[in-house]
Scaffold this active site. Structure first.
Site, PDB file in Angstrom:
ATOM      1  N   CYS A 164       0.845  -1.194   0.000  1.00 17.52           N
ATOM      2  CA  CYS A 164       0.000   0.000   0.000  1.00 17.52           C
ATOM      3  C   CYS A 164       0.884   1.249   0.000  1.00 17.52           C
ATOM      4  O   CYS A 164       1.793   1.368   0.826  1.00 17.52           O
ATOM      5  CB  CYS A 164      -0.920  -0.017   1.223  1.00 17.52           C
ATOM      6  N   CYS A 185      -8.020  -6.262  -9.772  1.00 16.39           N
ATOM      7  CA  CYS A 185      -7.609  -5.231 -10.711  1.00 16.39           C
ATOM      8  C   CYS A 185      -7.289  -3.971  -9.899  1.00 16.39           C
ATOM      9  O   CYS A 185      -8.189  -3.272  -9.434  1.00 16.39           O
ATOM     10  CB  CYS A 185      -8.758  -4.996 -11.696  1.00 16.39           C
TER      11      CYS A 185
END
Length: 160
Positions: free
Chosen positions: A78, A149
Site C-alpha cells: 500500500c 484489478c
C-alpha cells in the site's frame, strides 16, 4: 425556482461525476483502521495520484502505471501505509491496463460493495489504512478465478 432543464443538467453532472469516479468522501471513513490520518495528513503524505485513488476512490488511466509492467520477484504494498498486499507470484497479465493479481496476501485487504456506476462491483481496500485499491472480478485465472484489478498509484513495489 428550478426549471426542468436546470434540474436535468444538474442531475446529468451528478451522474457524470459518479461515473468518472469522483467521490467527495474520503475512502472508508465509516470504518476504523489501525492506521488513521486526517485528510490533510493524507494529502501531505501521498502523491496527488495516490491521494486521489487511495483517499477519494478515483481510478487511474489504464496503462499509466509503471507497476503494470513490473515483473520482478517482490511484494506490492500500500502506498499509504506500506502494508504488504500482493506477492509478485500472484501477478498476471490481464490485458486490462492495470496491475492484476489472482489473490492478495492473507488478511491484507478488505472488500465492500461499490454501487458507484449504477451496478454492483466489489471494491478492494487496504485492511490497514482503508485506502481504495481497485476492484475484484470473477474472471481471473486458476486457482482462484479472481482478478484483483488494482490501481498502480495505490501501491509501491519492494523487490525481493
Amino acid at each position: 425556482m428550478t426549471d426542468r432543464r436546470s434540474f436535468l443538467s444538474l442531475a446529468g453532472i451528478g451522474v457524470l461525476a459518479t461515473a468518472l469516479g469522483c467521490r467527495a468522501a474520503p475512502a472508508e471513513t465509516a470504518k476504523r483502521f489501525p492506521v488513521q490520518l486526517s485528510d490533510a495528513q493524507w494529502k501531505a503524505k501521498l502523491s496527488p495520484a495516490a491521494y486521489r485513488v487511495l483517499r477519494h476512490e478515483a481510478t487511474e488511466r489504464p496503462y499509466s502505471s509503471p507497476l503494470n509492467s513490473e515483473h520482478r520477484a517482490g511484494i506490492f504494498a500500500c502506498a499509504g501505509c506500506a502494508n504488504a498486499l500482493f506477492s509478485s507470484k500472484t501477478k498476471f497479465e490481464s490485458g486490462t491496463g492495470w496491475p492484476s493479481f489472482w489473490a492478495p496476501l492473507p488478511r491484507a485487504v478488505g472488500t465492500k460493495t461499490d454501487r458507484s456506476l449504477m451496478m454492483a462491483r466489489v471494491e478492494v481496500h487496504c485492511a490497514r489504512c482503508g485506502g481504495h485499491l481497485g476492484h475484484v472480478f470473477d474472471d481471473g485465472p486458476k486457482p482462484t478465478g479472481k482478478r484483483y484489478c488494482m490501481n498502480g498509484a495505490a501501491m509501491t513495489f519492494r523487490p525481493a
